[in-house]
Design an enzyme around this catalytic site. Sequence first.
Site, mmCIF file in Angstrom:
data_model
loop_
_atom_site.group_PDB
_atom_site.id
_atom_site.type_symbol
_atom_site.label_atom_id
_atom_site.label_comp_id
_atom_site.label_asym_id
_atom_site.label_seq_id
_atom_site.Cartn_x
_atom_site.Cartn_y
_atom_site.Cartn_z
ATOM 1 N N CYS A 64 -32.836 -39.928 -17.037
ATOM 2 C CA CYS A 64 -32.340 -39.387 -15.881
ATOM 3 C C CYS A 64 -33.469 -39.395 -14.757
ATOM 4 O O CYS A 64 -32.928 -39.414 -13.599
ATOM 5 C CB CYS A 64 -31.736 -38.019 -16.278
ATOM 6 S SG CYS A 64 -33.156 -36.661 -16.817
ATOM 7 N N HIS A 420 -33.230 -32.063 -16.878
ATOM 8 C CA HIS A 420 -32.397 -33.086 -16.442
ATOM 9 C C HIS A 420 -32.340 -33.170 -14.660
ATOM 10 O O HIS A 420 -32.835 -32.016 -14.272
ATOM 11 C CB HIS A 420 -30.896 -32.536 -16.857
ATOM 12 C CG HIS A 420 -29.771 -33.641 -16.578
ATOM 13 N ND1 HIS A 420 -29.998 -35.063 -16.859
ATOM 14 C CD2 HIS A 420 -28.709 -33.415 -15.725
ATOM 15 C CE1 HIS A 420 -29.084 -35.598 -16.332
ATOM 16 N NE2 HIS A 420 -28.377 -34.881 -15.772
#
EC number: 3.4.19.12
Length: 760
Positions: A64, A420
């Site tokens: 990510c 994330h």
Amino acid sequence: MGSFLRSFRNNAGSTTPSVGAVPAKKEVPIPPMTPLEKRLLDMGSIRGDGSDKFYGMENYGNTCYCNSILQCLYYSVPFREAVINYPTRTPIESLEAALAKSLRYPNPNAHLEAEAQAEKQRAANAQRPGMPPAQPQKPEDKDSPDYKKKMALQTLPLLEAQNNATSYGMSESLFTSLKDIFESVVGSQSRIGIVRPQQFLDVLRRDHEMFRTAMHQDAHEFLNLLLNEVVANVEAEASKQPAAIEKSLPAPDHAETVDQSASSGSKTPNTTRWVHELFEGTLTSETQCLTCEKVSQRDEIFLDLSVDLEQHSSVTSCLRKFSAEEMLCERNKFHCDNCGGLQEAEKRMKIKRLPRILALHLKRFKYTEDLQRLQKLFHRVVYPYHLRLFNTTDDAEDPDRLYELYAVVVHIGGGPYHGHYVAIIKTEDRGWLLFDDELVEPVDKNYVRNFFGDKPGLACAYVLFYQETTLEAVMKEQEQENMESNLSATDTNEAALKPNGSSPSHLAHVHSASYIPSLEEHNRPNGLKRAPTAPQLSTHHEHGDPESGAFSPVTATPPVPPIPEHLSAAPIPPKSDVQGKKERAREEKERKAAEKEREKAEKLRRKEQEARAKENQRREEAELKAALEASKASKAQEDRRQSPDHGKDKLGGGLSRLKRGSKSFSQRLGKDKETRSVSSLEAPPLPIPGHPISRDGPIPEQHQQQPDPKDDPFQDSHHPNKPMMKEDEQANHKDPKHERTGHGKWRSFSLRKKSFSILS
């Protein structure tokens, strides 16, 4: 006839189950449109510059950090155009052949078939003898991001970029992998889809070992590495083929694309320094020696700016702290070449050259001594939509450059070792979009304000991307936002005024005609006029915000009776409004220029005052030093003037007294207290002529007592060569020790008083 009716009944009975009883031939329901597809409904033909492509990126477990940075770089128009056009564009034939292999359209009903297959499997397991009944599974939340990502992978086109470096004459590198991704997205015929950056990640892991593990990586570190790697790859390739790079000019077939990129503010890179021209800035470290006051400067190059954070602060205050003066002292002294040694100094950092694209890294991760590891800081840091940097040098190029926020990289998690990354990006004409790996969704402009760090949750802004803009572009954007908010407010008001969902045409016409002037008056004060220093938008709802200033159905203007036709078609003249806005913009520009001149004059005046104050301080220090030297000189002259009178006796007596004092000081403290008390109470008599009296200070205490003849080698009885004194002389010689003591004390006091008067 009977046979005909029987056949008709048989046909009717046979057709009844064929209509609804055959599940295999039942039409598959079309999946509902996503919010992104709804926003793209009114778009025209596909553009050639890739600005109307909105692709997600597949996450391979922990990538990510890579996806969010690549999305931010793609939607930077000058960077995207520079990557695509260097050294030259891929030929159309090669690009189409590569897209034919890499672009794959999945079965849109694959998810339905997978669900049906899973249902069959569960039913078969339930019918088996001896098998416990299966627990009912919890239905998936169709609003969750994971479900939306899974659906996107099953329904959207998948684009897997291939190595195409040989078509434009370069060897495979991280730059060519990035160029292949950008060209694949630009050349595809679908506006939405998912990119599979497998080839890019393979090259990244091949060249850099730290990315081969499954550990959580830092997005800012990846950005810095990627930009430096692009610079290194481009310069290395240019050194191999200098002639080919210089001759790589735009071909006639894509001259139109080059014109489009030039009109949008980007430039085709003619040299290898296009990364430096976009992201590179120059920092100047100014160090002023506090001894000689000489200022030394040292320039540093940066591709991104990292700033420390404070609780309840803003980006402006963080930049102010970044350029604050730092005292170099104690163990951290500065080596001054002018003074030739370590000296105390003041150090400050200022920006000498501003980049076109400013990447601001908010240092959310800080090393703590007690925990012996990095810790995430959840400080509230407000970032504006528009920014002007004030911490520039006096000779900076374009110090009043205006920046607009176009991308935010958000870290979601409680620490630096897990979490994330997502990206929120402002596109050219489709507003703000959320890029969460495979998921791409439109968001409101106010959604960007949710990541200051004070909201519930673990999401905080980590990297801010600002790009240069102009005041005219900002004003145009605000006018467009006001117009859209007014149109939406008008639609809401009209819907609220409709009786049972219908509205007469004349009522709608009268309502719109009477409502336009009030909207124009309402939009007259804009956000730029409120800002005193920079046309930046407030980070909180204010009176002039389009979102907060929108009309609600409750406050809508009620319908009025029909008015004549000539009155209803008389809106405010647009030309005068445009001229008024131009005049206001010109006045605002003149006012800012005047403020700038006043600030420069004030800065010059402050510098002159500081110089005068420093000059006065130096003069006072010189005068004080001269006074001290004069005092020392006068004291030395007085000592020399007094020394010829009794130099020998003074020297001998002083040494003898020091010897005797150091030998029996503790014993003589208790002797003859009466004599000492009487001698101390007597007034100091005048000195006897011809008698040696010490003038250089108080006589030691042992001279106030009768010394022991055995211990005193200077007594008359121990000198055989010296004649005996008479009785009257002994009587007169009885008190001189007291005279010497008192006179010595008095003379010492007078000398000290004199020396203090000289110093004062």
